[in-house]
Design an enzyme around this catalytic site. Structure first.
Site, PDB file in Angstrom:
ATOM      1  CB  SER A   1      13.733   6.371   5.458  1.00 34.61           C
ATOM      2  OG  SER A   1      14.823   6.625   6.056  1.00 34.61           O
TER       3      SER A   1
HETATM    4  N1  SAH Z   1      18.326   3.483   6.578  1.00 33.75           N
HETATM    5  C1  SAH Z   1      17.355   3.028   7.744  1.00 33.75           C
HETATM    6  C2  SAH Z   1      16.755   4.284   8.555  1.00 33.75           C
HETATM    7  C3  SAH Z   1      17.773   4.938   9.302  1.00 33.75           C
HETATM    8  S1  SAH Z   1      17.404   6.028  10.485  1.00 33.75           S
HETATM    9  C4  SAH Z   1      16.386   2.390   7.346  1.00 33.75           C
HETATM   10  O1  SAH Z   1      16.183   1.864   5.858  1.00 33.75           O
HETATM   11  O2  SAH Z   1      15.585   1.659   7.959  1.00 33.75           O
HETATM   12  C5  SAH Z   1      18.764   6.497  10.922  1.00 33.75           C
HETATM   13  C6  SAH Z   1      19.848   5.382  11.603  1.00 33.75           C
HETATM   14  O3  SAH Z   1      21.105   6.045  11.811  1.00 33.75           O
HETATM   15  C7  SAH Z   1      19.392   5.204  13.019  1.00 33.75           C
HETATM   16  O4  SAH Z   1      19.140   3.731  12.994  1.00 33.75           O
HETATM   17  C8  SAH Z   1      20.170   5.552  14.066  1.00 33.75           C
HETATM   18  O5  SAH Z   1      20.739   4.829  14.976  1.00 33.75           O
HETATM   19  C9  SAH Z   1      21.710   5.695  12.970  1.00 33.75           C
HETATM   20  N2  SAH Z   1      22.884   6.746  13.166  1.00 33.75           N
HETATM   21  C10 SAH Z   1      22.595   7.988  13.759  1.00 33.75           C
HETATM   22  N3  SAH Z   1      23.942   8.348  13.851  1.00 33.75           N
HETATM   23  C11 SAH Z   1      24.880   7.362  13.760  1.00 33.75           C
HETATM   24  C12 SAH Z   1      26.264   7.364  13.350  1.00 33.75           C
HETATM   25  N4  SAH Z   1      27.196   8.219  13.920  1.00 33.75           N
HETATM   26  N5  SAH Z   1      26.600   6.223  13.194  1.00 33.75           N
HETATM   27  C13 SAH Z   1      26.050   5.136  12.749  1.00 33.75           C
HETATM   28  N6  SAH Z   1      24.673   4.976  12.670  1.00 33.75           N
HETATM   29  C14 SAH Z   1      24.139   6.244  13.285  1.00 33.75           C
END
Ligand code: SAH
Length: 219
Positions: free
Chosen positions: A66
């Site tokens: 992010s």
């Molecule tokens: N917080 C992260 C950014 C996350 S991007 C950071 O600091 O880098 C969103 C993430 O959510 C992605 O890695 C994606 O794979 C994950 N994601 C999406 N749907 C999900 C689900 N149902 N369960 C677990 N992870 C999920």
């Protein structure tokens, strides 16, 4: 200080000035977390030059780390206290959970991620900084992580159409849950679970996250 460390230090200071001027960073504790949890340890090598830009960056599997301004905004809204137990849905690079782990001190962060490669990436990044109070779990975070519930704080870092009910259930009384809610563009929504029900504390539009998939995510 090596040349590269100096380069990152300067870029971080510039970022902090920008975030403060745009009111995306107002809390000294969050500023200190930003200084202590270097973002360049959480991006792939190809993105190192951009680590301190206020931009999301590709990690892998079409996912992103992010934007710093979004992470500081969300972290401030979450109002984390020492010793709390936090659940994050979407570990990605592990950077957001590392920031939370700094603020939670003696507490713990549980972060669920659906891509095995990202679980490994996040774990390796956290290990480089000797962070041992973040637990990255492979699974579908749209159903939460009941095993460690209830949580004082829950943060979803992927866009949802609505906040998954299991996550509300896994929140402790007076706990806060924060998520981007919407379709193409989302609103950041902060809710509190009270004895009288769920209360909306804050709502701010115009955010864009990758989608939350899974059982209670986008179809
Ligand atoms: N917080 C992260 C950014 C996350 S991007 C950071 O600091 O880098 C969103 C993430 O959510 C992605 O890695 C994606 O794979 C994950 N994601 C999406 N749907 C999900 C689900 N149902 N369960 C677990 N992870 C999920």
């Amino acid at each position: 200080m090596t040349k590269i460390e100096k380069k990152y230090r300067t870029a971080l200071n510039d970022l902090i000035i920008y975030l403060k001027n745009s009111k995306l960073l107002t809390d000294n504790r969050v500023e200190s977390a930003l200084k202590n949890i270097p973002r360049h340890e959480f991006v792939p090598e190809s993105e190192l030059d951009y680590a301190y830009y206020n931009e999301p960056l590709p990690i892998m599997k079409n996912q992103t780390i992010s934007q710093p301004g979004v992470v500081t905004r969300m972290t401030e809204w979450l109002d984390v206290k020492d010793g709390q137990k936090i659940l994050e849905v979407g570990a990605g690079s592990g950077w957001q959970s590392a920031i939370l782990s700094y603020l939670v001190g003696t507490g713990n962060v549980y972060s669920v991620e659906r891509h095995p490669k990202l679980v490994k990436f996040a774990q390796e990044n956290l290990k480089k900084l000797n962070i041992d109070n973040v637990h990255v779990i492979l699974g579908d975070g749209s159903i939460g992580y009941p095993k460690e519930s209830p949580y004082d704080r829950i943060i979803i870092t992927a866009a949802c159409t609505e906040i998954p009910l299991p996550l509300i259930e896994q929140l402790s009384e007076n706990g806060l849950i924060l998520a981007p809610v919407g379709d193409a563009s989302q609103s950041l929504v902060l809710l509190q679970k009270t004895s009288k029900g769920i209360v909306e504390i804050r709502n701010e539009s115009h955010y864009v996250f990758v989608p939350l998939v899974g059982k209670f995510g986008k179809k």
